[in-house]
Design an enzyme around this catalytic site. Structure first.
Site, PDB file in Angstrom:
ATOM      1  N   LYS A 277       0.805  -1.228   0.000  1.00 61.77           N
ATOM      2  CA  LYS A 277       0.000   0.000   0.000  1.00 61.77           C
ATOM      3  C   LYS A 277       0.836   1.275   0.000  1.00 61.77           C
ATOM      4  CE  LYS A 277      -4.279  -1.829   1.977  1.00 61.77           C
ATOM      5  NZ  LYS A 277      -5.360  -1.588   2.966  1.00 61.77           N
TER       6      LYS A 277
ATOM      7  N   ASP B 252     -10.060   3.119   2.170  1.00 63.86           N
ATOM      8  CA  ASP B 252     -10.181   2.384   3.433  1.00 63.86           C
ATOM      9  C   ASP B 252     -10.892   3.178   4.526  1.00 63.86           C
ATOM     10  OD1 ASP B 252      -9.037  -0.047   2.700  1.00 63.86           O
ATOM     11  OD2 ASP B 252      -7.006   0.612   3.170  1.00 63.86           O
TER      12      ASP B 252
END
Length: 275
Positions: free
Chosen positions: A66, A102
């Site tokens: 990420k 997220d």
């Protein structure tokens, strides 16, 4: 030409993202496919180049890539920049751009519990997931947020960035009864025999305990909180909502999140949230 999408990570075989997105493609009559691709850290640059060359329309990014993927993208949005992490990639004009869904995915899940905006919220952890959640909570006008982390300085730094407060884990344990919502964002709890991220002996029985882990669906943290009579919120909602935001970015269509939450829950053999 049929569009195709992917999720990259290492490991990746456990991911339920292919099931989720393939289901949404079928439900929305979209001719597209979605595949899992295991990419080892050393191969990340080549993988990004290959995905672009082979015509991927977009892809999701999971651990451990990420943060590492950012240098290989043509740009990232403000949210991904503030979090220094990307979980969704879109294709524009033969270039890849990174987003992060997220935090907003978690907040959408949290809103299903109808929390008060002045609720006192404790976020346990100060890593990438906590960053996304804290920034998203701020955007959603939750102003009474405290961050606790084993390395206090990291909690303090994140608190400064998000107009939150910071505590040590010991302080959080002592003051746990003051919080209406407790959000567990660390990797502790992925294994059934792991210890809790902090003692919850002082948690009040009408608090909401939330965990970002979706598999297992009932983490040790959630089980302990439920035993105290607390309401619980598993990571399934966050997983589905963050995926839905990505899906809409790719296709322009909003998928059926409520049905997908039920399907994922059944797949994992658990019971979902809000109880």
């Amino acid at each position: 030409m049929k569009k195709w999408y992917a999720v990259i990570g290492d490991p990746i075989a456990h991911s339920l993202s292919p099931f989720m997105h393939e289901t949404w493609f079928k439900e929305n009559g979209i001719e597209a496919s979605y595949i899992p691709v295991r990419v080892e850290p050393a191969d990340l640059a080549k993988a990004c180049e290959s995905l672009l060359l082979m015509g991927a329309s977009g892809f999701n990014v999971t651990l451990p890539h990420k943060q590492a993927i950012i240098p290989f993208l043509s740009g990232i949005d403000e949210t991904a920049g503030s979090m220094n992490a990307v979980n969704t990639v879109i294709r524009k004009d033969r270039k890849f751009f990174g987003l992060n869904t997220d935090g907003d995915g978690f907040v959408q899940s949290l809103l299903t519990t109808e929390p008060e905006r002045d609720a006192k919220i404790l976020v346990i952890g100060a890593g990438g997931a906590a960053r996304g959640i804290c920034f998203a909570l701020s955007r959603a006008n939750f102003e009474n947020v405290t961050i606790a982390n084993r390395t206090y300085r990291r909690a303090e730094e994140l608190a400064e960035e998000t107009d939150a407060s910071a505590m040590t884990i010991a302080e959080a344990e002592e003051n746990l009864g003051n919080f209406d919502i407790v959000i567990q964002t660390t990797s502790v709890g992925l294994a059934e025999d792991e210890a809790l991220p902090l003692s919850i002996s002082n948690m009040k029985s009408d608090a909401l305990a939330a965990d970002i882990v979706y598999n297992p669906i009932e983490t040790p943290f959630l089980k302990a909180a439920e035993a105290k009579g607390c309401r619980t919120l598993s990571g399934v909602g966050m997983f589905v909502y963050q995926g839905a935001i990505a899906f809409e970015q790719w296709t322009g269509k909003k998928p059926d999140t409520e049905k997908m939450i039920q399907l994922i829950t059944e797949t994992l053999g658990g019971n979902y949230v809000n109880r």
